[in-house]
Design a protein around this motif. Structure first.
Motif, mmCIF file in Angstrom:
data_model
loop_
_atom_site.group_PDB
_atom_site.id
_atom_site.type_symbol
_atom_site.label_atom_id
_atom_site.label_comp_id
_atom_site.label_asym_id
_atom_site.label_seq_id
_atom_site.Cartn_x
_atom_site.Cartn_y
_atom_site.Cartn_z
ATOM 1 N N LYS A 172 0.842 -1.216 0.000
ATOM 2 C CA LYS A 172 0.000 0.000 0.000
ATOM 3 C C LYS A 172 0.869 1.256 0.000
ATOM 4 O O LYS A 172 0.556 2.260 0.634
ATOM 5 C CB LYS A 172 -0.970 0.020 1.194
ATOM 6 C CG LYS A 172 -1.909 -1.163 1.248
ATOM 7 C CD LYS A 172 -2.866 -1.152 0.098
ATOM 8 C CE LYS A 172 -3.864 -2.290 0.241
ATOM 9 N NZ LYS A 172 -4.327 -2.825 -1.003
ATOM 10 N N ARG A 182 -9.089 4.481 -11.012
ATOM 11 C CA ARG A 182 -8.559 5.526 -10.146
ATOM 12 C C ARG A 182 -9.581 5.961 -9.091
ATOM 13 O O ARG A 182 -9.240 6.247 -7.951
ATOM 14 C CB ARG A 182 -8.137 6.726 -10.989
ATOM 15 C CG ARG A 182 -6.922 7.432 -10.481
ATOM 16 C CD ARG A 182 -6.438 8.465 -11.451
ATOM 17 N NE ARG A 182 -7.379 9.526 -11.714
ATOM 18 C CZ ARG A 182 -7.668 10.498 -10.854
ATOM 19 N NH1 ARG A 182 -7.107 10.532 -9.678
ATOM 20 N NH2 ARG A 182 -8.516 11.435 -11.178
ATOM 21 N N LYS A 183 -10.848 5.978 -9.488
ATOM 22 C CA LYS A 183 -11.912 6.338 -8.532
ATOM 23 C C LYS A 183 -12.118 5.229 -7.492
ATOM 24 O O LYS A 183 -12.414 5.515 -6.341
ATOM 25 C CB LYS A 183 -13.217 6.605 -9.276
ATOM 26 C CG LYS A 183 -13.205 7.895 -10.056
ATOM 27 C CD LYS A 183 -14.474 8.062 -10.863
ATOM 28 C CE LYS A 183 -14.368 9.278 -11.765
ATOM 29 N NZ LYS A 183 -15.472 9.359 -12.723
ATOM 30 N N GLN A 184 -11.968 3.975 -7.922
ATOM 31 C CA GLN A 184 -12.190 2.848 -7.015
ATOM 32 C C GLN A 184 -11.018 2.610 -6.075
ATOM 33 O O GLN A 184 -11.209 2.130 -4.964
ATOM 34 C CB GLN A 184 -12.431 1.564 -7.816
ATOM 35 C CG GLN A 184 -13.734 1.512 -8.527
ATOM 36 C CD GLN A 184 -13.879 0.223 -9.321
ATOM 37 O OE1 GLN A 184 -13.097 -0.692 -9.181
ATOM 38 N NE2 GLN A 184 -14.903 0.171 -10.161
ATOM 39 N N TYR A 185 -9.811 2.912 -6.513
ATOM 40 C CA TYR A 185 -8.593 2.599 -5.752
ATOM 41 C C TYR A 185 -7.815 3.895 -5.518
ATOM 42 O O TYR A 185 -7.156 4.409 -6.408
ATOM 43 C CB TYR A 185 -7.739 1.586 -6.498
ATOM 44 C CG TYR A 185 -8.449 0.272 -6.712
ATOM 45 C CD1 TYR A 185 -8.467 -0.703 -5.727
ATOM 46 C CD2 TYR A 185 -9.139 0.033 -7.895
ATOM 47 C CE1 TYR A 185 -9.129 -1.900 -5.917
ATOM 48 C CE2 TYR A 185 -9.811 -1.174 -8.094
ATOM 49 C CZ TYR A 185 -9.808 -2.130 -7.110
ATOM 50 O OH TYR A 185 -10.472 -3.307 -7.297
ATOM 51 N N SER A 186 -7.886 4.384 -4.305
ATOM 52 C CA SER A 186 -7.308 5.682 -3.976
ATOM 53 C C SER A 186 -5.786 5.729 -4.109
ATOM 54 O O SER A 186 -5.202 6.804 -4.190
ATOM 55 C CB SER A 186 -7.720 6.102 -2.566
ATOM 56 O OG SER A 186 -7.221 5.165 -1.624
ATOM 57 N N PHE A 187 -5.134 4.587 -4.122
ATOM 58 C CA PHE A 187 -3.674 4.581 -4.235
ATOM 59 C C PHE A 187 -3.196 4.907 -5.643
ATOM 60 O O PHE A 187 -2.019 5.196 -5.844
ATOM 61 C CB PHE A 187 -3.084 3.244 -3.767
ATOM 62 C CG PHE A 187 -3.371 2.098 -4.691
ATOM 63 C CD1 PHE A 187 -2.490 1.794 -5.724
ATOM 64 C CD2 PHE A 187 -4.501 1.334 -4.531
ATOM 65 C CE1 PHE A 187 -2.757 0.742 -6.582
ATOM 66 C CE2 PHE A 187 -4.770 0.286 -5.369
ATOM 67 C CZ PHE A 187 -3.906 -0.009 -6.399
ATOM 68 N N SER A 214 -3.235 10.451 -10.043
ATOM 69 C CA SER A 214 -3.726 11.133 -11.234
ATOM 70 C C SER A 214 -2.599 11.124 -12.274
ATOM 71 O O SER A 214 -1.426 11.095 -11.925
ATOM 72 C CB SER A 214 -4.091 12.573 -10.889
ATOM 73 O OG SER A 214 -4.260 13.329 -12.070
ATOM 74 N N ARG A 224 1.802 4.191 -1.701
ATOM 75 C CA ARG A 224 1.317 5.107 -2.748
ATOM 76 C C ARG A 224 2.468 5.756 -3.521
ATOM 77 O O ARG A 224 2.394 5.910 -4.726
ATOM 78 C CB ARG A 224 0.414 6.161 -2.117
ATOM 79 C CG ARG A 224 -0.220 7.104 -3.118
ATOM 80 C CD ARG A 224 -1.254 8.010 -2.434
ATOM 81 N NE ARG A 224 -1.657 9.118 -3.250
ATOM 82 C CZ ARG A 224 -2.545 9.052 -4.233
ATOM 83 N NH1 ARG A 224 -3.107 7.907 -4.519
ATOM 84 N NH2 ARG A 224 -2.859 10.125 -4.923
ATOM 85 N N LYS A 239 3.091 5.418 -7.499
ATOM 86 C CA LYS A 239 3.228 6.622 -8.337
ATOM 87 C C LYS A 239 4.536 6.582 -9.116
ATOM 88 O O LYS A 239 4.568 6.894 -10.307
ATOM 89 C CB LYS A 239 3.158 7.870 -7.458
ATOM 90 C CG LYS A 239 3.217 9.157 -8.229
ATOM 91 C CD LYS A 239 3.085 10.347 -7.288
ATOM 92 C CE LYS A 239 3.167 11.646 -8.071
ATOM 93 N NZ LYS A 239 3.037 12.809 -7.188
#
Length: 174
Positions: free
Chosen positions: A36, A164-169, A172, A38, A42
């Motif tokens: 997890k 991207r909306k379903q998985y906050s990690f 953008s 992030r 990225k």
């Protein structure tokens, strides 16, 4: 057109999607996802975006040269124009497609990944065959491939945004 276009498409498609995205990056991204982390997600996706853009620029430079190459090899610059359109098609659809399929693989959403991959094949080759069947010949086959690639570009973008909306990690693209 087939030989030149296939080689160019192989360079862009296989070079980014298979070698980097699907093989190497799936391991890196999977590890970051499990932790997890992030920042690591990225970083991995940023690397993929950068390498995809770099290869796309190289492909577009190659696309500009295909009429000259085809003229020298085959005596017809028209073949090079066809090959250039195939390169453009592959380069345009590869970006979001490779991101989306990679993330779907990491999330173990195999059915969605398979449907996206199947949609890619159906859109490109289905539209190509349809335009050939309607009498547009080689130009129709090439344009069908380009239109299919544009369709997949948009579908892949919407898949990416939904993920991207379903998985906050997931970061953008900005």
């Amino acid at each position: 057109a087939d030989t030149v276009g296939f080689r160019a498409a192989f360079f862009v498609g296989a070079g980014v999607q298979d070698a980097v995205a699907q093989d190497a990056m799936s391991t890196v991204l999977s590890e970051a996802y499990v932790r997890k982390d992030r920042a690591a997600v990225k970083e991995a996706l940023a690397f993929l975006v950068k390498i995809t853009l770099f290869i796309a620029v190289l492909a577009l430079i190659g696309m500009a040269l295909t009429p000259l190459i085809a003229k020298g090899l085959y005596g017809s610059s028209k073949i090079g124009v066809y090959a250039g359109v195939i390169i453009l098609a592959v380069a345009s659809s590869t970006f979001f497609f490779s991101l989306s399929t990679l993330v779907l693989r990491v999330l173990y959403r195999i059915r969605a990944m398979m449907l996206l991959t199947l949609s890619d094949q159906v859109a490109r080759y289905g539209l190509s065959l349809l335009l050939v069947f309607l009498g547009f010949g080689v130009a129709g086959a090439v344009m069908g491939h380009l239109l299919g690639a544009v369709v997949i570009l948009f579908i892949s973008f919407f898949v990416w945004e939904n993920l991207r909306k379903q998985y906050s990690f997931l970061p953008s693209l900005r």
